[in-house]
Every structure is written in C-alpha cells, then in structure tokens.
Design a protein around this motif. Structure first.
Motif: not given
Length: 167
Positions: A29-38, A99-105, A131-140
């Motif tokens: 969508x309008x988000x650019x998910x960057x797993x490296x940041x996580x 890890x849980x903190x990162x994913x939930x946060x 944004x929950x799904x895309x942010x969560x996927x990137x974070x995981x």
C-alpha cells in the motif's frame, strides 16, 4: 561500554539501517516495509538499550525520509518497536522478550499510531487496523534475522561481553 563505543556502534547501526533499507523494501500500500530496520531495532535494543534503540530508529527514519527512501510511517513503527524491545530486554535479559517487544511495538502499537500519521500528515485514507498486517510482516521478518544474529553472538560469547559492559 564507553560512551564513545556506544555512539560509534549507534552510527554503524544507523548507516546499516539507511543503506540496507534501500536494498530490501517490501511495498505494501502506501507503506514501505523495511525488515532491516527491525533487525537493527532488536540488535540495538539488546546491545545498547532502549534510549539508543529509539534514537537509532528516529535518526534512521529521518535520513530515509530526507533521501526519499522512506515515509513518515517509518517513525511510529520503528520507534515504538525499538522502545518496547529495549525495555523488555532491559528488565528480562531475554532475546525472546526483545523480539516480542519489537513485533508488538511495531506491528500493533506503531501500526495504530501510523493511522493518524497517514490520515493527517500524508493526507492518505487508511483503515485504523490497515497497517497492522504489513507492519507485523516486516517486523517478524527482521526480528527473525536478528534472533539468528543474537544467537550467534551469544554462542561466541560476544553478546554477554557487550551486554555486561553496557549494563
């Protein structure tokens, strides 16, 4: 750990976050998910603590926005994830808690805070939970990579040495 060493490591984490986030980007969508940041969020939370983790997330997001490789949506996700990962690790000393903190946060708290950012700052329509799904996927994804790095650092004794010096 000396303040100079912490600042140097923070600078390296910021540089890695900016450079590698241009290589691995998942547009949703309008988000650019960057797993490296996580990945960086979890590593910095464990090694440097919550304050440095949030500062690294903020500065990485700022630079990415300034050079056009990120959006303002990077701020709430990365900063909330880094903060919660750092706090949970500080008080539990467990990689799983960071890890849980990162994913939930990032995946829940940061995603919910991203809604008003998208609506009022970016003038984009978005669903409250959109944004929950895309942010969560990137974070995981980034968190799983961080866990592998941290396990390797722990097995070699590097993590204990760095963590004991820093705390």
């Amino acid at each position: 750990m000396l303040k100079t060493k912490k600042l140097t490591l923070a600078g390296i984490f910021i540089a890695m976050g900016v450079i590698l986030s241009t290589v691995i980007v998942i547009p949703v969508g309008i988000a650019k998910c960057a797993p490296v940041q996580h990945l960086i969020n979890v590593l910095s939370a464990v090694i440097l603590g919550p304050f440095y983790g949030v500062a690294i997330a903020f500065l990485t997001s700022t630079i990415r926005v300034l050079i056009g490789t990120g959006t303002f949506l990077a701020f709430p996700g990365s900063m909330c994830g880094a903060l919660l990962a750092g706090i949970l690790y500080k008080y539990n000393k467990k990689i799983t808690m960071a890890s849980i903190g990162e994913i939930f946060g990032t995946g829940v708290i940061g995603a919910l805070i991203a809604y008003p950012v998208a609506k009022f700052i970016l003038s984009k329509e978005a669903a409250l939970w959109g944004f929950v799904v895309p942010f969560s996927v990137s974070s995981i994804g980034g968190t799983l990579i961080a866990i592998l790095f941290l396990i390797a650092l722990k097995k070699t004794g590097v993590l204990d040495k760095v963590s004991n010096e820093g705390n």
